[in-house]
Write a protein that holds these residues in place. Structure first.
Motif, short mmCIF file in Angstrom:
data_model
loop_
_atom_site.label_atom_id
_atom_site.label_comp_id
_atom_site.label_asym_id
_atom_site.label_seq_id
_atom_site.Cartn_x
_atom_site.Cartn_y
_atom_site.Cartn_z
N GLY A 1 0.95 -1.10 0.28
CA GLY A 1 -0.27 -0.22 0.16
C GLY A 1 1.16 1.18 0.18
N ASP A 2 0.03 2.40 -0.34
CA ASP A 2 0.81 3.67 -0.39
C ASP A 2 0.22 4.67 1.04
N ALA A 3 -0.71 4.03 1.75
CA ALA A 3 -0.60 4.83 2.94
C ALA A 3 -1.08 3.85 3.64
N LEU A 4 -0.70 4.57 5.94
CA LEU A 4 -0.92 3.80 6.69
C LEU A 4 -1.90 2.50 7.08
N ARG A 5 -2.95 3.00 6.58
CA ARG A 5 -4.74 2.15 6.94
C ARG A 5 -4.68 0.70 5.87
N ASP A 6 -3.29 0.30 4.40
CA ASP A 6 -3.57 -0.12 3.54
C ASP A 6 -2.46 -0.76 4.28
N LEU A 7 -1.06 -0.43 5.00
CA LEU A 7 -0.87 -1.87 5.83
C LEU A 7 -1.56 -2.02 6.79
N GLN A 8 -1.96 -1.30 7.95
CA GLN A 8 -2.49 -1.73 9.09
C GLN A 8 -3.48 -2.69 8.87
N ALA A 9 -4.61 -2.74 7.34
CA ALA A 9 -5.53 -3.97 7.13
C ALA A 9 -4.89 -5.01 7.19
N GLY A 10 -3.85 -5.12 6.20
CA GLY A 10 -3.32 -6.53 6.47
C GLY A 10 -2.12 -6.78 7.27
N GLN A 11 -1.57 -5.79 8.28
CA GLN A 11 -1.13 -6.52 9.59
C GLN A 11 -2.64 -7.09 10.17
N ALA A 12 -3.50 -7.00 10.56
CA ALA A 12 -4.45 -7.05 11.12
C ALA A 12 -4.64 -8.99 10.39
N VAL A 13 -4.82 -9.37 9.32
CA VAL A 13 -5.16 -10.89 9.02
C VAL A 13 -3.24 -11.53 9.31
N GLY A 14 -2.28 -10.76 9.38
CA GLY A 14 -0.80 -11.16 9.88
C GLY A 14 -0.28 -11.24 8.16
N CYS A 15 -0.64 -10.23 7.93
CA CYS A 15 0.42 -10.45 6.15
C CYS A 15 1.71 -9.37 6.74
N LYS A 16 2.74 -9.13 5.72
CA LYS A 16 3.81 -8.06 5.61
C LYS A 16 3.85 -7.10 5.40
N ALA A 17 4.07 -6.08 5.29
CA ALA A 17 3.47 -5.06 4.87
C ALA A 17 4.61 -4.33 4.33
N VAL A 18 4.42 -4.20 3.11
CA VAL A 18 5.51 -3.06 2.01
C VAL A 18 4.65 -1.89 1.79
N LEU A 19 5.21 -1.04 2.31
CA LEU A 19 5.09 0.58 1.53
C LEU A 19 5.73 0.62 0.31
N VAL A 20 5.18 1.25 -0.62
CA VAL A 20 5.29 1.89 -2.35
C VAL A 20 5.70 3.57 -1.73
N ARG A 21 6.69 4.13 -2.74
CA ARG A 21 6.46 5.55 -2.01
C ARG A 21 5.39 6.77 -3.37
N THR A 22 4.66 5.38 -4.24
CA THR A 22 4.36 6.79 -5.56
C THR A 22 2.78 6.64 -4.57
N GLY A 23 1.79 7.53 -4.93
CA GLY A 23 0.75 7.58 -4.46
C GLY A 23 1.32 8.39 -3.13
N LYS A 24 0.32 7.71 -1.87
CA LYS A 24 0.58 8.71 -0.72
C LYS A 24 1.85 8.26 0.08
N GLY A 25 2.80 7.18 -0.59
CA GLY A 25 3.92 6.52 0.11
C GLY A 25 4.89 7.85 0.99
N GLU A 26 5.22 8.25 -0.16
CA GLU A 26 6.32 9.78 0.94
C GLU A 26 5.89 10.29 1.52
N LYS A 27 4.55 10.92 1.79
CA LYS A 27 3.94 11.91 2.83
C LYS A 27 2.87 10.76 3.59
N THR A 28 3.40 8.68 3.63
CA THR A 28 3.49 8.19 4.60
C THR A 28 4.45 7.58 5.43
N LEU A 29 5.71 8.11 5.16
CA LEU A 29 6.98 7.53 5.47
C LEU A 29 7.17 9.33 5.75
#
Length: 182
Positions: free
Chosen positions: A126-154
């Motif tokens: 995902g490019d936003a924290l909420r994407d990563l949080q949704a994945g982490q809630a079901v045991g996924c490993k999180a990957v943040l892309v710098r595209t989209g809102k990624g730089e802002k999230t970072l």
């Protein structure tokens, strides 16, 4: 590691817009994203998309507009030799208190049920924290892309422990395919 990749859509696969991506003409793939998905698909990865589409609830576009956007995505992906196993979207607005709007994991539960897969250990991109949080809630490993809102999230820097950061989907695909060949 299971070869399951769950992707947010806007800002990861295609250009994002603060004014919403409202139709197929406004749905513009990010450079290399379609090819990256096709390469991963050809290498045996299961690909799914989990996307908040509150523009539906807000009246910014219709279900037909969304279907047309996904049709364009699939047409481009098929032309590149790839496919998506499932697309899950949340049609609700931020105040609807639904279970499917990320950061809640409802869309991931839909994907899990539709594909009969345990998502533990899958990758959530995902490019936003909420994407990563949704994945982490079901045991996924999180990957943040710098595209989209990624730089802002970072730049915000919160909640990014144990998160892999990549420039874009193409770089992630290259890493995953290189890893697999070693």
């Amino acid at each position: 590691m299971k070869k399951i990749l769950i992707l947010d859509r806007d800002g990861v696969i295609n250009e994002d817009s603060d004014a919403f991506v409202k139709n197929a003409d406004e749905w513009i793939p990010l450079p290399g994203s379609i090819e990256a998905m096709a390469r991963l698909y050809q290498a045996g990865w299961i690909l799914a998309i989990a996307t908040n589409q509150s523009g539906l609830a807000r009246g910014k576009f219709t279900q037909q507009d969304l279907d047309d956007q996904h049709e364009k995505l699939l047409r481009l992906l098929h032309a590149a030799g790839g496919d998506v196993h499932h697309i899950a979207w949340c049609p609700h607005g931020p105040d609807d208190d639904c279970e499917c709007r990320k950061p809640r994991p409802g869309l991931l539960h839909q994907i899990s049920l539709a594909l009969n897969l345990n998502l533990e250990g899958a990758l959530m991109v995902g490019d936003a924290l909420r994407d990563l949080q949704a994945g982490q809630a079901v045991g996924c490993k999180a990957v943040l892309v710098r595209t989209g809102k990624g730089e802002k999230t970072l730049a915000a820097g919160e909640g990014l422990d144990d998160v892999l950061v990549v420039d874009n989907l193409a770089q992630l695909a290259e890493m995953l395919l290189t890893e697999a060949s070693h």
